[in-house]
Structures are given as structure tokens and as C-alpha cells.
Design a protein around this motif. Structure first.
Motif, PDB file in Angstrom:
ATOM      1  N   ARG A 218      -3.891   2.227   9.182  1.00  0.00           N
ATOM      2  CA  ARG A 218      -4.554   0.956   9.506  1.00  0.00           C
ATOM      3  C   ARG A 218      -4.327   0.008   8.344  1.00  0.00           C
ATOM      4  N   LYS A 219      -3.734  -1.141   8.620  1.00  0.00           N
ATOM      5  CA  LYS A 219      -3.480  -2.111   7.558  1.00  0.00           C
ATOM      6  C   LYS A 219      -4.791  -2.671   7.021  1.00  0.00           C
TER       7      LYS A 219
ATOM      8  N   VAL B  51      -2.571   0.282   3.218  1.00  0.00           N
ATOM      9  CA  VAL B  51      -3.042   0.892   4.458  1.00  0.00           C
ATOM     10  C   VAL B  51      -4.091   1.967   4.168  1.00  0.00           C
TER      11      VAL B  51
ATOM     12  N   GLU C 192      -0.147   2.422  -0.583  1.00  0.00           N
ATOM     13  CA  GLU C 192       0.779   1.291  -0.494  1.00  0.00           C
ATOM     14  C   GLU C 192       2.090   1.762   0.111  1.00  0.00           C
TER      15      GLU C 192
ATOM     16  N   ASP D 289       2.656  -3.410   1.987  1.00  0.00           N
ATOM     17  CA  ASP D 289       1.475  -3.269   2.843  1.00  0.00           C
ATOM     18  C   ASP D 289       0.541  -2.226   2.249  1.00  0.00           C
TER      19      ASP D 289
ATOM     20  N   ASP E 207      -6.583  -5.667   4.424  1.00  0.00           N
ATOM     21  CA  ASP E 207      -6.384  -7.006   3.869  1.00  0.00           C
ATOM     22  C   ASP E 207      -7.178  -7.106   2.563  1.00  0.00           C
TER      23      ASP E 207
ATOM     24  N   ASP F 253       6.715  -1.840  12.131  1.00  0.00           N
ATOM     25  CA  ASP F 253       5.418  -2.484  11.957  1.00  0.00           C
ATOM     26  C   ASP F 253       4.926  -2.518  10.517  1.00  0.00           C
ATOM     27  N   PHE F 254       5.690  -1.918   9.601  1.00  0.00           N
ATOM     28  CA  PHE F 254       5.247  -1.861   8.216  1.00  0.00           C
ATOM     29  C   PHE F 254       6.378  -2.257   7.283  1.00  0.00           C
TER      30      PHE F 254
ATOM     31  N   SER G 166      10.069   1.669   3.962  1.00  0.00           N
ATOM     32  CA  SER G 166       9.748   1.671   5.383  1.00  0.00           C
ATOM     33  C   SER G 166      10.994   1.697   6.247  1.00  0.00           C
TER      34      SER G 166
END
Length: 344
Positions: A114-115, A96, A81, A94, A117, A89-90, A85
Motif C-alpha cells: 500500500r503506497k 509502501v 522504499e 515510492d 504519502d 504500478d510502482f 521496479s
């Protein structure tokens, strides 16, 4: 700085194993969590993947990847997590996929992230069926094994993170699938939950005879994860033009030195490769990176439709990672082995 902890728990390689790893080969330390520079993110590791390839990284022997140096952090795939940041982009919160290794916090420049979901799939699947092990199974079987309807596919370590996916994909492609696993519980899972056509326990005294009995028409594809006595039982049964993707050799990882006891098997192996026109192909999943979009699409669809099942085996606490890893090499895990590093 995270309010729950001011230090970063890390597990390092203390010494190189001589044979099977022991607890003494690992060392735990508490380090300061570094400050962020512009373009970086601070990650709190939620889950750590434990995989057989890590044994090779503990050795100085020449391999396809640089070994972990003594005193360095043990490497490994993680789900983490973002907690702080300074990267456009983060943002905090988030989740990842990263390669942060055996530690509770990590700093990244974002290039390896890489994110994920969580609403699409449990995030732990990014370490297993929808991650490196699943992609290893998908790319190795379909690119090298190329199973055809009606052919016999045999897979070693069939209840594991890679083998379980190999067998199910082979079934989806119309093959007859035989699994090899260790112990009655794992064999029952492979047969009853994963739907393999047959399964053989490699602990059985008559293992070789049982395998031959469930492969009356020989073996067209053998997905190799184990080596050792399993290979010895399988190899006499392979048919002409059989394909053998070599993914792993876990039975041999703990062997000290470059020589192995017993007779020289190379001459009969080479003779069979020639006379039976066999394809024996070692591979590393990163060779097939262009297949990843198809992999994510296909496997997500198969999971959603119930055609592909998976099992995860959780261990709680980073401090328990060394013993869990030692158990992995001994076959004590049941499914994809994952360490819960932090609560979610």
C-alpha cells in the motif's frame, strides 16, 4: 542492485521458545539479494514493527495463523522504499506499507503493498496509530465494546500501541475511561498526555483496591490486552451486560504448555457470563476489514484535530530486534515499538 549493500540481512527463527524467548531463539544470516522478475519490486526496509502477536508465531501451538517454521524468516509489518521496479504500478522512491518481515531487503509482486504519502502523516504511523494496532483498537472497541456516553471503559496496557488508542476513542465517544499501565512514567503519560480520567499502576501492591476505588460504578467495557493478574482484578468489577473485547493475553504468551497453574477459574467465569449476561468476544482485526475506510478517515481527522495522540518507541538496527522484542513482552517499551532498519 543497491549500491550500499550486496547482501540481505535477515533474522530467522532458530528454535521454538520454551517459555520466554531468548536471544538463542533467533539466528542472523546474510543472504543474496534476489534478482527481479517481471512484475516484481525490490524493497529496502526502512522500519520494522514489533508486536506481541509475534510471540504466538514462534510457537507451534494451534492458533489463528500459521506459525513461523524453525529456520524461516521472522514475520512482521514494515515500511519500505521501492529501490528497483519491474512493476507498472510502482517506481523507485515510492514508500509502501508491506509485510516483509525481519530483513533489510524484500522482493514483492506488489499485491501486498500500500503506497504511503509522507506528506500526509509520518510513514511510521502506518505501523501504529494508522496501521494494524490502531485498527485493532478502533474495530474491537467500536464493534464489540460499543461504549456509550457515561459508561466506564477500562483498558489494559493503556500506554501501548493498542490500549492508548482504545482509551482515547472511548473518550471521544463520551465514556469515562480508566487505564491500567505499568510504572509511574507510563501512568503519568496515560493520565496527563492521553487524558484518561484515571489510571492505575498494576505494579502497585494494592492494585486491586486502587482499581475498585476508581471504578465505583463498576465496569461496562473492558478491553483485554493482558490477562493474568489484571484480568483477576477487573473481572469482579464488571457490570451486567458488560462487553469484553479480547484482543490479547500478553501475560500468558510465554507460558510453556497448555496448562496453567492455580485454581480452575472456568466455573466462576461461566457462571458470571450467564448471570451477568456478559459478552466476551475474542477477535482478530482482519475480521473487520470492511471498516478500514472509516478507520482511516476517522483516525486521521482525530489526529489532525488533536483529539488523538500517539507515542512511538524506536530501536536502531535490525540486529537489535530480538532483544527489543524480548523487552516488549516484558513491558519495557513505551509506546509503539518500531525498529529503524535503514536510514531515511
Amino acid at each position: 542492485m543497491p549500491s550500499s549493500s550486496k547482501t540481505n540481512r535477515r533474522i530467522l527463527l532458530a528454535s521454538r521458545p520454551n517459555g520466554a524467548p531468548t536471544a538463542e531463539n533467533f539466528r542472523t544470516e546474510d543472504a543474496t539479494i534476489p534478482a527481479l522478475s517481471k512484475g516484481q519490486v525490490l524493497l529496502r526496509v526502512l522500519y520494522l514493527s514489533l508486536d506481541p502477536y509475534m510471540r504466538g508465531r514462534m510457537s507451534a501451538a494451534r492458533s489463528y495463523a500459521r506459525p513461523v517454521e524453525v529456520g524461516d524468516l521472522m514475520e512482521g509489518g514494515t515500511v519500505a522504499e521501492v529501490v528497483l521496479s519491474r512493476h507498472q504500478d510502482f517506481e523507485p522512491g515510492d514508500v509502501v506499507l508491506s509485510h516483509s518481515g525481519w530483513q533489510s531487503y524484500a522482493v514483492s509482486d506488489g499485491g501486498d503493498l500500500r503506497k504511503l504519502d509522507p506528506s500526509q502523516a509520518p510513514v511510521t504511523t502506518a505501523l501504529g496509530v494508522l496501521g494494524m494496532p490502531g485498527f485493532t483498537a478502533y474495530s474491537g472497541l467500536l464493534t464489540i465494546g460499543q461504549p456509550k456516553p457515561g459508561e466506564t471503559v477500562v483498558v489494559a496496557a493503556a500506554s501501548g500501541a493498542v490500549g492508548s488508542v482504545v482509551g482515547q476513542i472511548a473518550k471521544i465517544k463520551g465514556a469515562r475511561v480508566v487505564g491500567i499501565a505499568g510504572g509511574p512514567d507510563k501512568c503519568a503519560f496515560v493520565r496527563d498526555e492521553l487524558g484518561f480520567d484515571a489510571v492505575v499502576d498494576h505494579h502497585a501492591q494494592d492494585f486491586e483496591a486502587q482499581l475498585a476505588a476508581v471504578c465505583p460504578d463498576g465496569i461496562d467495557v473492558y478491553f483485554e490486552n493482558v490477562g493474568g493478574k489484571v484480568w483477576d482484578a477487573v473481572f469482579p468489577l464488571v457490570n451486567e451486560f458488560a462487553r469484553i473485547p479480547v484482543c490479547g493475553l500478553i501475560a500468558q504468551y510465554n507460558h510453556a504448555g497448555d496448562s496453567f497453574p492455580g485454581p480452575d477459574r472456568l466455573p466462576p467465569l461461566m457462571r458470571a457470563i450467564l448471570s451477568k449476561s456478559l459478552l466476551v468476544r475474542g477477535f482478530i482485526q482482519r475480521e473487520f476489514v470492511d471498516q478500514r475506510p472509516a478507520f482511516y478517515h476517522d483516525v486521521a481527522e482525530w489526529i489532525a484535530s488533536g483529539r488523538l495522540r500517539y507515542r512511538e518507541d524506536f530501536v536502531d538496527g535490525l540486529d537489535n530486534a530480538p532483544n527489543a522484542f524480548i523487552g516488549l513482552l516484558e513491558g519495557r517499551n513505551f509506546g509503539k515499538l518500531i525498529v529503524r532498519v535503514a536510514g531515511t
